[in-house]
Design a protein around this motif. Structure first.
Motif, mmCIF file in Angstrom:
data_model
loop_
_atom_site.group_PDB
_atom_site.id
_atom_site.type_symbol
_atom_site.label_atom_id
_atom_site.label_comp_id
_atom_site.label_asym_id
_atom_site.label_seq_id
_atom_site.Cartn_x
_atom_site.Cartn_y
_atom_site.Cartn_z
ATOM 1 N N GLN A 262 34.867 -7.086 -30.286
ATOM 2 C CA GLN A 262 33.655 -6.314 -30.010
ATOM 3 C C GLN A 262 32.836 -7.082 -28.974
ATOM 4 O OE1 GLN A 262 32.428 -3.228 -31.312
ATOM 5 N NE2 GLN A 262 34.542 -3.038 -32.011
ATOM 6 N N LEU A 279 32.333 -15.995 -32.346
ATOM 7 C CA LEU A 279 31.297 -15.323 -31.577
ATOM 8 C C LEU A 279 30.969 -16.173 -30.356
ATOM 9 C CD1 LEU A 279 29.716 -12.653 -32.171
ATOM 10 C CD2 LEU A 279 27.815 -14.079 -32.887
ATOM 11 N N LEU A 303 29.725 -4.651 -33.833
ATOM 12 C CA LEU A 303 28.673 -5.423 -33.162
ATOM 13 C C LEU A 303 27.634 -4.446 -32.642
ATOM 14 C CD1 LEU A 303 27.883 -8.319 -32.204
ATOM 15 C CD2 LEU A 303 29.054 -7.800 -30.064
ATOM 16 N N LEU A 310 26.013 -8.655 -36.246
ATOM 17 C CA LEU A 310 27.451 -8.497 -36.441
ATOM 18 C C LEU A 310 27.732 -8.214 -37.908
ATOM 19 C CD1 LEU A 310 30.380 -8.811 -35.257
ATOM 20 C CD2 LEU A 310 30.249 -11.195 -36.015
#
Length: 605
Positions: A262, A279, A303, A310
């Motif tokens: 994402q 991330l 996301l 998230l």
């Protein structure tokens, strides 16, 4: 002649005819006797004398002339006395009109009311382009007001151009708006006629595509080798970023596959088959800025497109992470659902993130302010097949079974996030709904795909179907729409572009493997064909035969329909190779694209 005067004249005339008095004349013997009056009139005519009637007529005519002259003299005297007064009054009116005209030169005339310039500008802001053009033709003062830069700047932003600009960024916002509209018209024509350039986002040998996500100019892809790659389509000359995995996943041999990715404007996220979630920052890339480990494989990852939030689901366990104002990530909510999460979406409210998740036949809302998720919709035996959420609503497809199929077939339910109540229920299909796009659709519209091979557009206000298109013979897998076009992808690898109003197909492109990702904006389109089989039989991932394995890897295509898409600068640097690079065999493959005109499908992959 008045009525009484006529009667008096007749009376005098009768008296003369019947009177006994005769005019003085010589008297003869024969005339001494009394005779009738008509005899005397006849004799007077024979003697040549004037008839008394003619004399009276002449007298009356003279009297009328005298009366007319008397009246004329009286009127002339009155006019001579009033003439100076009329001239003075006329001069005063002319002076007043001249003063009024002079005042209108210095003020903004609004129905003879003097208004300040700022107030007049506030009134003009409610006019559109055509009305401002008409007002500019009224007078010089109105033209200055109708061409004010603030008005045209607001109109430019209202139509979707230069959203982040300020008034001082352009010397003439009227010309800027005209150029933007001409450019938008050209881009729309390029979309319809398939004019532009096409590029394939390259990757190294031995990587099978697992998942793709895009947001604006960022494209994120994950592969079976465990690599995650980030592209910035606005800066092709900058090398694509290889996002480094966390230490645990990087040290594992073999490295776990990437299951979900994402991306938004600020961060990129990836989930691996071993339950790790990484991330990264899209600005810096490199090492992860946040990492955590789930108990099992991550089935769903979402996301927020607008904020750093998230949500991930591993089996029945759900976790919501959010970044603080200082940029530190932390877990704000954890929950455990009765069943495994099959799909999810994320909505950001004004105060905190709010996640919508589907597990079995129940749709849950996860709010960090509450202790546990609360149920939005649940019907026993009717599982949820797909879900999407916007800022104000959440929509999901429900598969009906048993006797419920006789009540219109499968449905799409739309709930309001503000009231948590149903807002609409649309659809009437025997097939399962496979994809829904509510977030990117125009206001009050919802576009969805179904296993019955059709793409449908619904009007949520009326609850009716706007368009129903027979699109893909293996079912619809991805879809998106705007105010005039629809882009759909199917399980057979076909990407179709439709005109919504006419319901006609404009063009199509084909690649091997199902289309799992479709996203477009004003001038670009991104599609991803992702294979279902990540480890194809007979295709060794370490084999160096490129042509034998290319068909198994999937492909990411980037279409550019902008005005300068045909220029040399729009071609990827990898496709402008001079054959002097060490990875020449990869560059040679890329020389097949982009095409200056999208005249057909790509070579087989």
């Amino acid at each position: 002649m008045a009525e009484n005067e006529l009667d008096k004249f007749r009376e005098r005339w009768k008296q003369e005819l019947t009177g006994k008095k005769e005019e003085s004349r010589p008297v003869f013997a024969a005339e001494t006797e009394e005779q009738p009056e008509y005899v005397s009139i006849a004799r007077s005519l024979l003697d040549g004398r004037t008839s008394p009637l003619l004399d009276r007529l002449e007298e009356e005519r003279s009297r009328r002339k005298r009366q007319y002259h008397n009246r004329t003299n009286v009127c002339s005297a009155a006019l001579q006395r009033e003439e100076p007064q009329r001239k003075a009054k006329k001069e005063e009116e002319l002076v007043d009109q001249l003063i009024q005209d002079l005042n209108e030169v210095n003020d903004i005339p609004f129905f003879d009311v003097e208004l300040p310039y700022e107030l007049a500008l506030n009134i003009f802001q409610y006019l559109d382009r055509a009305e401002l053009g008409r007002c500019a033709q009224v007078s010089r003062a109105w033209r200055v007001l109708a061409e004010d830069g603030v008005l045209w700047f607001r109109m430019c932003v209202k139509e979707g151009f230069h959203q982040d600009a300020s008034v001082s960024d352009s010397p003439c916002w009227k010309s800027t708006l005209r150029d933007c509209r001409n450019s938008a018209k050209t881009i729309r024509s390029n979309w319809k006629n398939r004019v532009g350039s096409i590029s394939q986002l390259q990757f190294e040998l031995g990587k099978v595509l697992c998942d793709v996500s895009s947001c604006d100019n960022f494209v994120l892809a994950g592969y079976t080798s465990g690599d995650v790659r980030l592209w910035d389509t606005l800066h092709w000359d900058s090398a694509a970023s290889y996002l480094k995995a966390n230490g645990l996943s990087a040290s594992t041999d073999p490295r776990p596959h990437v299951s979900h990715v994402q991306v938004n404007d600020a961060v990129a996220a990836a989930a691996y088959e071993d339950g790790c979630v990484d991330l990264w920052s899209t600005e810096t890339g490199g090492v992860p800025i946040h990492h955590y480990q789930s108990a099992g494989q991550v089935q769903a990852l979402a996301l927020s497109p607008d904020s750093p939030a998230l949500v991930s689901a591993s089996g029945p366990d759900v976790r919501l992470d959010h970044a603080s104002d200082c940029g530190y990530w932390r877990t704000v909510c954890r929950a455990q659902l009765p069943k495994t999460v099959i799909s999810d979406a994320l909505k950001i409210s004004e105060t905190c993130p709010l996640a919508a998740l589907a597990a079995g036949e129940t749709v849950y809302m996860l709010d960090p302010r509450e202790e546990k998720p609360w149920t939005l919709h649940s019907v026993y035996g009717h599982p949820v097949t797909c879900l999407d959420a916007s800022d104000s609503h959440v929509a999901f497809g429900v598969k009906r079974t048993g006797w419920a199929m006789h009540d219109g077939g499968n449905k799409i339910h739309v709930y309001s996030l503000e009231t948590s109540k149903p807002a609409a229920c649309v659809g009437n299909s025997p097939g399962d709904f496979t994809c829904i796009d509510l977030r990117n659709s125009p206001p009050h519209l919802l576009v969805c795909g179904n296993k019955d091979r059709r793409v449908r557009v619904f009007d949520l206000r009326a609850g009716s179907s706007v368009a129903s298109l027979y699109a893909h013979h293996l079912g619809v897998t991805a879809v998106q729409a705007d105010d005039w076009k629809i882009v759909s992808g199917g399980g057979e690898g076909l990407v179709c572009v439709w005109e919504m109003r006419m319901g006609a197909k404009l063009w199509e492109m084909h690649n091997r493997h199902p289309v799992r990702h479709v996203r477009f904006n004003t001038a670009t389109l991104l599609t991803a064909n992702i294979p279902d089989d990540k480890s194809p039989r007979g295709a060794c991932i370490t084999d160096d035969d490129l042509t034998a394995h290319r068909r198994h890897r999937g492909v990411i295509c980037h279409y550019d329909f902008s005005e300068d898409a045909l220029s040399q600068e729009s071609v990827l640097p990898i496709c402008r190779s001079d054959y002097s690079d060490s990875y020449g065999y990869n560059y040679n493959i890329g020389l097949a694209v982009p095409y200056d005109r999208l005249s057909g499908s790509h070579p087989s992959h």
